[in-house]
Design a protein around this motif. Structure first.
Motif, PDB file in Angstrom:
ATOM      1  N   GLN A   1       0.823  -1.220   0.000  1.00 53.50           N
ATOM      2  CA  GLN A   1       0.000   0.000   0.000  1.00 53.50           C
ATOM      3  C   GLN A   1       0.856   1.269   0.000  1.00 53.50           C
ATOM      4  OE1 GLN A   1      -3.842  -0.386   2.361  1.00 53.50           O
ATOM      5  NE2 GLN A   1      -2.731  -2.078   3.271  1.00 53.50           N
ATOM      6  N   VAL A   2       1.735   1.343  -0.975  1.00 53.75           N
ATOM      7  CA  VAL A   2       2.683   2.447  -1.038  1.00 53.75           C
ATOM      8  C   VAL A   2       2.029   3.718  -1.575  1.00 53.75           C
ATOM      9  CG1 VAL A   2       4.955   3.164  -1.836  1.00 53.75           C
ATOM     10  CG2 VAL A   2       4.453   0.731  -1.568  1.00 53.75           C
ATOM     11  N   GLU A   3       2.180   4.807  -0.847  1.00 56.62           N
ATOM     12  CA  GLU A   3       1.615   6.077  -1.279  1.00 56.62           C
ATOM     13  C   GLU A   3       2.505   6.699  -2.352  1.00 56.62           C
ATOM     14  OE1 GLU A   3       1.332   9.056   1.745  1.00 56.62           O
ATOM     15  OE2 GLU A   3      -0.251  10.136   0.702  1.00 56.62           O
ATOM     16  N   ILE A   4       1.874   7.275  -3.378  1.00 49.40           N
ATOM     17  CA  ILE A   4       2.643   7.877  -4.471  1.00 49.40           C
ATOM     18  C   ILE A   4       3.464   9.053  -3.953  1.00 49.40           C
ATOM     19  CG2 ILE A   4       2.514   9.020  -6.723  1.00 49.40           C
ATOM     20  CD1 ILE A   4      -0.018   7.466  -7.318  1.00 49.40           C
ATOM     21  N   ASP A   5       4.745   9.048  -4.261  1.00 42.50           N
ATOM     22  CA  ASP A   5       5.654  10.128  -3.857  1.00 42.50           C
ATOM     23  C   ASP A   5       5.144  11.464  -4.393  1.00 42.50           C
ATOM     24  OD1 ASP A   5       6.977   7.514  -4.441  1.00 42.50           O
ATOM     25  OD2 ASP A   5       8.727   8.456  -3.563  1.00 42.50           O
ATOM     26  N   GLU A   6       5.256  12.503  -3.593  1.00 39.72           N
ATOM     27  CA  GLU A   6       4.820  13.848  -4.002  1.00 39.72           C
ATOM     28  C   GLU A   6       5.361  14.258  -5.364  1.00 39.72           C
ATOM     29  OE1 GLU A   6       1.995  14.577  -1.770  1.00 39.72           O
ATOM     30  OE2 GLU A   6       2.638  16.139  -3.161  1.00 39.72           O
TER      31      GLU A   6
END
Lengths: 132, 132, 132, 132, 132, 132
Positions: free
Chosen positions: A122-127
């Protein structure tokens, strides 16, 4: 897998033969794949599909070999037996060597693996990837 | 999408930092993607995944840009949001222009379409594709 | 992702509340997931889906934790964001530790990789696997 | 499906035989699956893939049987004919009974169903699943 | 999900506006979806994609509502968040009621389930389905 | 594909025969597909799966033909060879003509294409699609 009704050249209507001729001329070959002979059961589908494929596969910013290898990558990911067989052959015809094939397969395999690690963790997309 | 616990460099163990250092050195960057920070929750997974990716993505018979575009092709086919964002960025960094991206997407789209036409029309594999 | 209309307990019909009660009793919890509240818009779907899930997820030859981890494996493979979040939580509640999660993810990733290597290399099924 | 060129033990290089020997020793068998013989066409792929599989499939927090069943779950979800055949056999060898198989398949089927219900009903992730 | 650069009507070239006008006229609406505005970054892709969609979605042997529901079925199966949202809206605009939606989703869910049961149980195709 | 053990009518238990009888009565046929004969190895799976399929495929807001075509659309998208063969036959039995089949396949192909264009171009969901 079931054998589909294939429309052979000598059975084909004028409209279908025109498409077959264009396929053979464009691909510099004297045969038409079963894929085209199968969808030829619906001449509209044959016409439109060939039109799109012809346009999309024309060398441009990407050369023919790169395009064929991308086609193989997608077909392998989707597990399409017919497509893997026919597009691997097309890629080899366009210049794909055994080494290229092995590296292509390695990337396809790894990408299919890390795609799942990314979603499973569940990796959040890097800014910095968010703004285009 | 849920935010996963990311192991930042300053929180990381020596083992994890060693991998982060190798990633940054190999990719010539001063940051580590969220993907690596997420799987770093399991140092074995981080080590093994980076080891494989590093080996597979090294330019060889296929150059770096081609490999990154194949990675995008698979990620798009699998609908992996994180992967599409990160690998599109990597491909651009490796030299992918807007034209290349458009052509890549066109091939990926078309391949996903014809893969289904081939299975839906139940096309039998041509004899000449069967023997290798 | 769009927010769907969720049928909250206090808005629900008697038929829907009966299902909600059974879910909470079976799962020993005092809340109902958004998934059930969403499909409750069609009470028939809610009833049938819960009936099947309840039956299938009951411990048997496989225990509850194993079943939840299989559910995570499928959800990750299919890239279903909601399902990954909810079933990972359920698996942890059933006893999945960080180590188990890491190993589960490693297997899921590797399986997604070798599935594509097998099809890309067009591997013929071994004789001994053909007869059951 | 096309028959791939398989590298048999007696044709194999020393490097490839070393991997075959390790596979047979680790799996306590006197044969090598077609999968390994096919990817052996690229010794680097064979080495790396076996190295990863060996590490990942070693019993740990999850036992061997659970890992094999997860492998089957993924292969079934991806519709990989070769993988379903070979990993079902491996799971049985690791102790999977008919009852376990039936329950495994039931969970895999149900998960593939609810994954789509969740996305089709556009269910928003519950707050309590968002924070890890 | 990252926000893509959308080509708004007032920024668009003559070529792109022509396609936008045709979309709005054909669909009897005064707006253009983000999908078209995004792929308009490559006018060739926009033109070709709209041309195919327009032709394929024209009512024929199947009416507009049936075609939109099939589009939803595929988008749900592929877990495409954007597509599920936009095509569900299009289907409702074409006449899909809540009951139709519920039945559509039930079939999509069940089909995704039985597809896996069929491959997991390694079911051989019945003779009578093989000949067309 | 491996031939699975099929439970023929004359070998079947009373419980299994009851389901076979219901399938044949409901579908107005004198034969049972290999799919049912294969999952009959686990009578609970057979009972539950038939119960769900029978309920879901009953004509309602959507007629039988529409439901069968949706089933084909999903099976084609998932590349399930068995399912494509059996459900195409069922759809034809329910009234699907060659023209309907061609249009169905065209929509399925196009949807699989635009699903990937939408994710590859990272299109943000339009505001008006977000609220339900």
């Amino acid at each position: 897998m079931a054998m589909s009704n294939l429309i052979e050249y000598d059975q084909a209507s004028t409209e279908v033969r025109a498409v077959y001729d264009d396929i053979m001329a464009t691909r510099r070959t004297d045969r038409v794949n079963n894929f085209w002979k199968a969808i030829a059961r619906d001449p509209t589908t044959l016409r439109r599909t060939w039109q799109s494929v012809k346009e999309i596969m024309t060398p441009g910013a990407l050369d023919a070999l790169t395009k064929e290898m991308i086609y193989v990558a997608v077909s392998v990911t989707n597990q399409c037996g017919y497509c893997i067989a026919s597009h691997s052959a097309a890629a080899r015809k366009a210049g794909m060597t055994d080494s290229m094939f092995a590296e292509l397969m390695a990337v396809v395999g790894m990408a299919n693996e890390t795609n799942r690690l990314a979603s499973g963790y569940q990796v959040e997309i890097d800014e910095q990837f968010k703004v285009r």
